[in-house]
Design a protein around this motif. Structure first.
Motif, short mmCIF file in Angstrom:
data_model
loop_
_atom_site.label_atom_id
_atom_site.label_comp_id
_atom_site.label_asym_id
_atom_site.label_seq_id
_atom_site.Cartn_x
_atom_site.Cartn_y
_atom_site.Cartn_z
N LYS A 213 1.02 -0.89 -0.06
CA LYS A 213 0.14 -0.20 0.25
C LYS A 213 0.44 1.30 -0.21
O LYS A 213 0.74 1.76 -0.73
N LYS A 214 2.23 1.08 1.10
CA LYS A 214 2.92 2.78 0.73
C LYS A 214 3.94 2.78 -0.18
O LYS A 214 3.82 4.19 -0.35
N LYS A 215 4.45 1.48 -0.78
CA LYS A 215 5.29 1.47 -1.58
C LYS A 215 5.46 0.35 -2.01
O LYS A 215 5.75 -0.50 -1.34
N SER A 216 5.58 0.03 -3.67
CA SER A 216 6.10 -0.83 -4.14
C SER A 216 7.42 -0.52 -5.27
O SER A 216 8.42 0.09 -5.21
N LYS A 217 8.07 -1.98 -5.51
CA LYS A 217 9.08 -2.09 -6.02
C LYS A 217 8.75 -3.17 -7.08
O LYS A 217 8.44 -4.30 -7.17
N CYS A 218 9.14 -3.13 -8.26
CA CYS A 218 9.53 -3.70 -9.32
C CYS A 218 10.28 -3.57 -10.38
O CYS A 218 11.50 -2.54 -10.39
N ASP A 219 11.13 -4.84 -10.59
CA ASP A 219 12.83 -5.10 -10.90
C ASP A 219 12.58 -5.36 -12.37
O ASP A 219 11.90 -6.24 -13.33
N TYR A 220 13.28 -4.49 -13.37
CA TYR A 220 13.53 -5.09 -14.81
C TYR A 220 14.85 -5.77 -14.99
O TYR A 220 16.70 -5.13 -14.52
N HIS A 221 15.12 -6.37 -15.89
CA HIS A 221 16.21 -6.53 -16.35
C HIS A 221 16.69 -5.89 -17.21
O HIS A 221 15.95 -5.23 -17.72
N PHE A 222 17.64 -4.88 -17.18
CA PHE A 222 17.78 -3.19 -17.18
C PHE A 222 19.34 -2.85 -17.98
O PHE A 222 20.24 -3.65 -16.38
N SER A 223 20.04 -2.63 -18.51
CA SER A 223 21.67 -2.31 -18.40
C SER A 223 22.25 -1.69 -17.90
O SER A 223 23.50 -1.59 -17.47
N ARG A 224 21.59 -0.64 -16.95
CA ARG A 224 21.88 1.23 -16.12
C ARG A 224 21.42 1.65 -15.94
O ARG A 224 19.95 0.89 -15.50
N ASN A 225 21.34 2.52 -15.37
CA ASN A 225 20.34 3.12 -14.74
C ASN A 225 19.33 3.94 -14.93
O ASN A 225 20.20 4.18 -15.72
N LEU A 226 18.31 5.02 -14.48
CA LEU A 226 17.56 5.82 -15.53
C LEU A 226 18.43 7.06 -15.04
O LEU A 226 18.34 7.17 -13.85
N THR A 227 18.03 8.00 -16.58
CA THR A 227 19.19 9.18 -15.50
C THR A 227 17.24 10.21 -14.83
O THR A 227 16.20 9.69 -15.21
N SER A 228 17.86 10.91 -14.13
CA SER A 228 16.94 12.49 -13.58
C SER A 228 15.36 12.16 -15.08
O SER A 228 14.61 12.13 -14.46
N GLU A 229 15.18 12.85 -15.84
CA GLU A 229 14.91 13.18 -16.82
C GLU A 229 14.65 12.00 -17.58
O GLU A 229 13.17 12.09 -17.71
N PHE B 239 1.06 8.29 -9.85
CA PHE B 239 1.61 7.71 -9.88
C PHE B 239 3.38 8.63 -9.37
O PHE B 239 3.42 9.27 -10.23
N LYS B 240 4.13 7.94 -8.47
CA LYS B 240 5.46 9.13 -8.05
C LYS B 240 6.64 7.70 -7.70
O LYS B 240 6.22 7.26 -7.25
N ILE B 241 7.38 8.53 -8.63
CA ILE B 241 8.86 7.02 -8.48
C ILE B 241 9.51 7.88 -7.18
O ILE B 241 9.86 8.85 -7.19
N ILE B 242 9.63 6.86 -6.49
CA ILE B 242 10.56 7.29 -5.16
C ILE B 242 11.64 7.28 -5.02
O ILE B 242 13.00 8.70 -4.82
N SER B 243 12.83 6.22 -6.37
CA SER B 243 13.87 6.33 -6.53
C SER B 243 14.31 5.01 -7.16
O SER B 243 13.76 4.09 -7.71
N THR B 244 15.53 5.20 -7.86
CA THR B 244 15.40 3.96 -8.68
C THR B 244 17.26 3.67 -8.14
O THR B 244 18.05 4.53 -8.09
N ASP B 245 17.65 2.43 -8.89
CA ASP B 245 19.07 1.37 -8.88
C ASP B 245 19.73 0.64 -9.86
O ASP B 245 18.27 0.49 -9.78
N HIS B 246 20.53 -0.11 -10.06
CA HIS B 246 21.01 -0.76 -10.56
C HIS B 246 21.72 -1.52 -10.15
O HIS B 246 22.76 -1.07 -9.48
N ASN B 247 21.84 -2.86 -10.48
CA ASN B 247 22.70 -3.97 -9.61
C ASN B 247 22.43 -4.97 -10.50
O ASN B 247 21.63 -5.30 -10.86
N GLU B 248 24.03 -5.09 -10.79
CA GLU B 248 24.06 -6.11 -11.78
C GLU B 248 22.76 -6.77 -12.51
O GLU B 248 21.92 -7.55 -12.94
N GLY B 249 22.22 -6.07 -13.43
CA GLY B 249 21.44 -6.24 -14.46
C GLY B 249 20.79 -6.28 -14.17
O GLY B 249 19.47 -6.16 -15.02
N VAL B 250 19.50 -5.36 -12.79
CA VAL B 250 19.25 -5.23 -12.47
C VAL B 250 18.18 -4.24 -12.61
O VAL B 250 19.19 -3.40 -11.48
#
Ligand code: ZN
Length: 154
Positions: free
Chosen positions: A46-62, A135-146
């Motif tokens: 309810k308060k916050k959620s997270k989704c993981d994607y196979h991805f090559s890098r972190n996202l930019t703020s844009e 919808f609001k993104i709290i944060s993103t991070d990238h680790n070992e392809g995720v």
């Protein structure tokens, strides 16, 4: 990894249809913007959620701003969330069924969000997207392809 079968939903008291419906829209937005797959793992609360994607890098703020903008535009269109049932054979032609349990049965439930998204799911959803909120993104991070995207609803 969390799956979307009924048993798991019933056992998860935190389960939240608004958050889960936002997850559908986020997944489709990620697919459209980056041509990545839908999240392979997620945690919806309810308060916050997270989704993981196979991805090559972190996202930019844009990019984060653009995702928020796109998801909120879909929400604001007040699209109807509807369910359809397909035979497994028919569903296989159009949808990725790899996340469904083997005993899912012969009727596959497809959840459609207006003309924006359609995917097999047995979870609980809002009936129209304006119930989701903002919808609001709290944060993103990238680790070992995720790529992990944490988000909340306002
Ligand atoms: Zn769903």
């Amino acid at each position: 990894m969390e799956t979307e079968n009924n048993q798991e939903i019933k056992s998860n008291k935190q389960y939240h249809p608004q958050m889960h419906s936002a997850e559908h829209i986020l997944n489709q937005t990620m697919v459209r913007m980056f041509n990545c797959g839908r999240s392979f793992s997620n945690h919806i609360e309810k308060k916050k959620s997270k989704c993981d994607y196979h991805f090559s890098r972190n996202l930019t703020s844009e990019e984060i701003k653009e995702i928020e903008l796109n998801v909120n535009q879909v929400i604001k269109q007040n699209l109807t969330v509807s369910e359809e049932f397909y035979s497994k054979e028919d569903a296989k032609m159009t949808f990725n069924l790899s996340k469904l349990p083997d005993d899912a049965g012969d009727k596959i439930r497809i959840i459609r969000i207006g003309d924006y998204d359609a995917c097999p799911c047995s979870g609980l959803h809002v009936s129209s997207t304006n119930e989701i909120g903002t919808f609001k993104i709290i944060s993103t991070d990238h680790n070992e392809g995720v790529l992990r995207v944490r988000f909340k609803l306002l």
